[in-house]
Design a protein around this motif. Structure first.
Motif, PDB file in Angstrom:
ATOM      1  N   ALA A   1      21.530  57.820  52.571  1.00  0.00           N
ATOM      2  CA  ALA A   1      22.401  57.440  52.493  1.00  0.00           C
ATOM      3  C   ALA A   1      23.248  57.230  51.044  1.00  0.00           C
ATOM      4  CB  ALA A   1      22.852  56.002  53.657  1.00  0.00           C
ATOM      5  N   THR A   2      23.834  56.955  50.807  1.00  0.00           N
ATOM      6  CA  THR A   2      24.588  56.164  49.362  1.00  0.00           C
ATOM      7  C   THR A   2      25.554  55.532  49.239  1.00  0.00           C
ATOM      8  OG1 THR A   2      25.727  58.623  49.027  1.00  0.00           O
ATOM      9  CG2 THR A   2      25.985  56.934  47.674  1.00  0.00           C
ATOM     10  N   LEU A   3      25.654  54.391  48.538  1.00  0.00           N
ATOM     11  CA  LEU A   3      26.002  52.884  48.150  1.00  0.00           C
ATOM     12  C   LEU A   3      27.215  53.006  46.839  1.00  0.00           C
ATOM     13  CD1 LEU A   3      26.922  50.467  49.167  1.00  0.00           C
ATOM     14  CD2 LEU A   3      24.578  49.679  48.263  1.00  0.00           C
ATOM     15  N   ALA A   4      28.069  52.573  46.832  1.00  0.00           N
ATOM     16  CA  ALA A   4      29.548  52.625  45.855  1.00  0.00           C
ATOM     17  C   ALA A   4      28.940  51.031  45.514  1.00  0.00           C
ATOM     18  CB  ALA A   4      30.480  53.419  46.139  1.00  0.00           C
ATOM     19  N   VAL A   5      28.632  50.759  44.419  1.00  0.00           N
ATOM     20  CA  VAL A   5      29.180  49.606  43.753  1.00  0.00           C
ATOM     21  C   VAL A   5      30.482  49.366  43.515  1.00  0.00           C
ATOM     22  CG1 VAL A   5      27.879  47.463  42.637  1.00  0.00           C
ATOM     23  CG2 VAL A   5      26.133  49.422  44.205  1.00  0.00           C
ATOM     24  N   LEU A   6      31.181  48.152  43.426  1.00  0.00           N
ATOM     25  CA  LEU A   6      32.613  47.994  43.134  1.00  0.00           C
ATOM     26  C   LEU A   6      31.902  47.001  41.993  1.00  0.00           C
ATOM     27  CD1 LEU A   6      34.278  47.476  46.399  1.00  0.00           C
ATOM     28  CD2 LEU A   6      33.871  49.696  44.872  1.00  0.00           C
ATOM     29  N   PRO A   7      32.916  47.095  40.704  1.00  0.00           N
ATOM     30  CA  PRO A   7      33.396  46.378  40.073  1.00  0.00           C
ATOM     31  C   PRO A   7      33.908  44.878  39.925  1.00  0.00           C
ATOM     32  CG  PRO A   7      35.633  47.838  39.899  1.00  0.00           C
ATOM     33  CD  PRO A   7      34.165  48.525  40.771  1.00  0.00           C
ATOM     34  N   VAL A   8      33.032  44.046  39.591  1.00  0.00           N
ATOM     35  CA  VAL A   8      33.216  42.796  39.880  1.00  0.00           C
ATOM     36  C   VAL A   8      34.476  42.512  39.756  1.00  0.00           C
ATOM     37  CG1 VAL A   8      32.640  40.041  39.881  1.00  0.00           C
ATOM     38  CG2 VAL A   8      30.959  41.860  40.036  1.00  0.00           C
ATOM     39  N   LYS A   9      35.606  41.169  39.831  1.00  0.00           N
ATOM     40  CA  LYS A   9      36.735  40.581  39.543  1.00  0.00           C
ATOM     41  C   LYS A   9      36.133  40.167  39.406  1.00  0.00           C
ATOM     42  CE  LYS A   9      39.196  43.213  43.912  1.00  0.00           C
ATOM     43  NZ  LYS A   9      39.723  43.236  44.706  1.00  0.00           N
ATOM     44  N   LYS A  10      37.011  39.571  38.023  1.00  0.00           N
ATOM     45  CA  LYS A  10      36.798  38.049  37.175  1.00  0.00           C
ATOM     46  C   LYS A  10      38.083  37.837  37.500  1.00  0.00           C
ATOM     47  CE  LYS A  10      33.687  40.068  34.420  1.00  0.00           C
ATOM     48  NZ  LYS A  10      32.198  39.108  35.063  1.00  0.00           N
ATOM     49  N   GLN A  11      37.605  36.544  37.493  1.00  0.00           N
ATOM     50  CA  GLN A  11      38.915  35.379  37.688  1.00  0.00           C
ATOM     51  C   GLN A  11      39.965  35.132  36.546  1.00  0.00           C
ATOM     52  OE1 GLN A  11      36.183  31.534  39.023  1.00  0.00           O
ATOM     53  NE2 GLN A  11      36.896  32.359  41.302  1.00  0.00           N
ATOM     54  N   VAL A  12      40.750  34.211  36.971  1.00  0.00           N
ATOM     55  CA  VAL A  12      41.448  33.978  35.230  1.00  0.00           C
ATOM     56  C   VAL A  12      40.897  32.828  34.416  1.00  0.00           C
ATOM     57  CG1 VAL A  12      44.072  33.072  34.882  1.00  0.00           C
ATOM     58  CG2 VAL A  12      43.146  34.777  36.832  1.00  0.00           C
ATOM     59  N   VAL A  13      40.487  32.830  33.053  1.00  0.00           N
ATOM     60  CA  VAL A  13      40.170  32.102  32.570  1.00  0.00           C
ATOM     61  C   VAL A  13      40.690  31.083  31.719  1.00  0.00           C
ATOM     62  CG1 VAL A  13      38.459  33.430  32.439  1.00  0.00           C
ATOM     63  CG2 VAL A  13      40.089  34.267  30.173  1.00  0.00           C
ATOM     64  N   LYS A  14      42.599  31.597  31.947  1.00  0.00           N
ATOM     65  CA  LYS A  14      43.585  31.024  30.890  1.00  0.00           C
ATOM     66  C   LYS A  14      43.854  29.458  31.343  1.00  0.00           C
ATOM     67  CE  LYS A  14      48.091  31.294  29.405  1.00  0.00           C
ATOM     68  NZ  LYS A  14      49.970  31.297  29.116  1.00  0.00           N
ATOM     69  N   VAL A  15      43.639  28.358  31.071  1.00  0.00           N
ATOM     70  CA  VAL A  15      43.694  27.128  30.969  1.00  0.00           C
ATOM     71  C   VAL A  15      45.025  27.591  31.454  1.00  0.00           C
ATOM     72  CG1 VAL A  15      43.088  25.028  30.978  1.00  0.00           C
ATOM     73  CG2 VAL A  15      41.004  26.265  30.352  1.00  0.00           C
ATOM     74  N   PRO A  16      46.118  26.476  31.900  1.00  0.00           N
ATOM     75  CA  PRO A  16      47.240  26.080  32.391  1.00  0.00           C
ATOM     76  C   PRO A  16      48.231  25.464  31.480  1.00  0.00           C
ATOM     77  CG  PRO A  16      45.976  25.734  34.034  1.00  0.00           C
ATOM     78  CD  PRO A  16      44.637  26.046  33.375  1.00  0.00           C
ATOM     79  N   THR A  17      48.701  25.043  30.813  1.00  0.00           N
ATOM     80  CA  THR A  17      49.107  24.448  30.194  1.00  0.00           C
ATOM     81  C   THR A  17      50.852  24.166  30.530  1.00  0.00           C
ATOM     82  OG1 THR A  17      49.740  26.060  28.397  1.00  0.00           O
ATOM     83  CG2 THR A  17      47.500  24.341  28.614  1.00  0.00           C
ATOM     84  N   GLY A  18      51.489  22.842  30.422  1.00  0.00           N
ATOM     85  CA  GLY A  18      53.121  22.916  29.971  1.00  0.00           C
ATOM     86  C   GLY A  18      52.980  22.720  31.957  1.00  0.00           C
ATOM     87  N   ALA A  19      54.946  21.901  31.863  1.00  0.00           N
ATOM     88  CA  ALA A  19      55.131  21.539  32.638  1.00  0.00           C
ATOM     89  C   ALA A  19      54.469  22.299  34.071  1.00  0.00           C
ATOM     90  CB  ALA A  19      56.716  20.831  32.822  1.00  0.00           C
ATOM     91  N   PRO A  20      55.113  23.653  34.377  1.00  0.00           N
ATOM     92  CA  PRO A  20      55.437  24.136  35.336  1.00  0.00           C
ATOM     93  C   PRO A  20      53.704  24.294  36.590  1.00  0.00           C
ATOM     94  CG  PRO A  20      56.628  25.574  33.939  1.00  0.00           C
ATOM     95  CD  PRO A  20      55.712  24.496  33.063  1.00  0.00           C
ATOM     96  N   GLN A  21      52.612  24.273  35.367  1.00  0.00           N
ATOM     97  CA  GLN A  21      51.533  24.060  36.007  1.00  0.00           C
ATOM     98  C   GLN A  21      50.612  23.045  36.185  1.00  0.00           C
ATOM     99  OE1 GLN A  21      52.426  25.990  32.522  1.00  0.00           O
ATOM    100  NE2 GLN A  21      52.862  28.048  33.971  1.00  0.00           N
ATOM    101  N   THR A  22      51.214  22.418  35.388  1.00  0.00           N
ATOM    102  CA  THR A  22      50.381  20.758  35.767  1.00  0.00           C
ATOM    103  C   THR A  22      50.786  20.042  35.822  1.00  0.00           C
ATOM    104  OG1 THR A  22      51.120  20.071  32.737  1.00  0.00           O
ATOM    105  CG2 THR A  22      48.453  21.461  33.338  1.00  0.00           C
ATOM    106  N   GLY A  23      52.366  19.937  36.031  1.00  0.00           N
ATOM    107  CA  GLY A  23      53.362  19.150  36.551  1.00  0.00           C
ATOM    108  C   GLY A  23      53.996  17.710  35.402  1.00  0.00           C
TER     109      GLY A  23
END
Length: 183
Positions: A124-146
């Motif tokens: 049988a065949t197994l298709a290995v999918l790419p890993v979805k990366k998480q966001v690595v940008k650190v939020p800054t400013g009012a809308p993201q941190t309050g």
């Protein structure tokens, strides 16, 4: 009428000759040494049957590294010496057998999963999918941190000192008022 007589003659000749041709035997050929049965193909006294009674399937057929997949198959070995194994470059199996496997951290693509049941195989065949990366940008400013975009606080240090002084003065006044009532 002549055509009918000719056709009838051919039909009669066919009926006379056909049984003799059907009963004629051909001379038996002597077997050559190369026509002898091969020793590599054993003859089973129980007769031929497939050891794999349900072909191998992998579910889900597409998965990311770290995911668990289920393998479904049925294999009947004829003797204890016959081994049952499942192999794949993309899967690792636990101690519990081949019912489930975990997808290895391999390059995305299609990988074969092969069942070996004695001398028979199913794939049988197994298709290995790419890993979805998480966001690595650190939020800054009012809308993201309050917070605010500028320096923290709503005013100057002088305003903060004035507010603290008023609070201390009010607290002192409260203490003096209570003492006056007790007397």
């Amino acid at each position: 009428m002549q055509k009918t007589a000719v056709v009838a003659g051919f039909a009669a000749a066919f009926l006379v000759v056909a049984p003799g041709a059907a009963l004629a035997t051909t001379p038996a050929a002597t077997p050559s040494p190369s026509a002898a049965p091969s020793a590599a193909v054993p003859v089973d006294p129980d007769g031929p049957f497939s050891r794999i009674t349900r072909l191998l399937t992998v579910s889900p057929a597409q998965a990311q590294p770290g995911a668990r997949v289920k393998l479904d198959f049925a294999c009947q070995t004829r003797e204890p010496a016959e081994k049952v194994t499942v192999r794949s470059a993309a899967l690792v199996f636990g101690k519990g057998g081949w019912a489930t496997g975990t997808v290895k951290d391999v390059k995305p693509g299609k990988y074969a999963v092969t069942l070996h049941c004695g001398p028979e195989t199913s794939s049988a065949t197994l298709a290995v999918l790419p890993v979805k990366k998480q966001v690595v940008k650190v939020p800054t400013g009012a809308p993201q941190t309050g917070g605010t975009d500028g320096p923290g606080g709503s005013g100057t240090p002088l305003a903060a000192a004035a507010a603290m002084g008023a609070l201390a003065l009010g607290g002192s006044g409260l203490v003096l008022a209570r003492r006056a009532r007790r007397r």
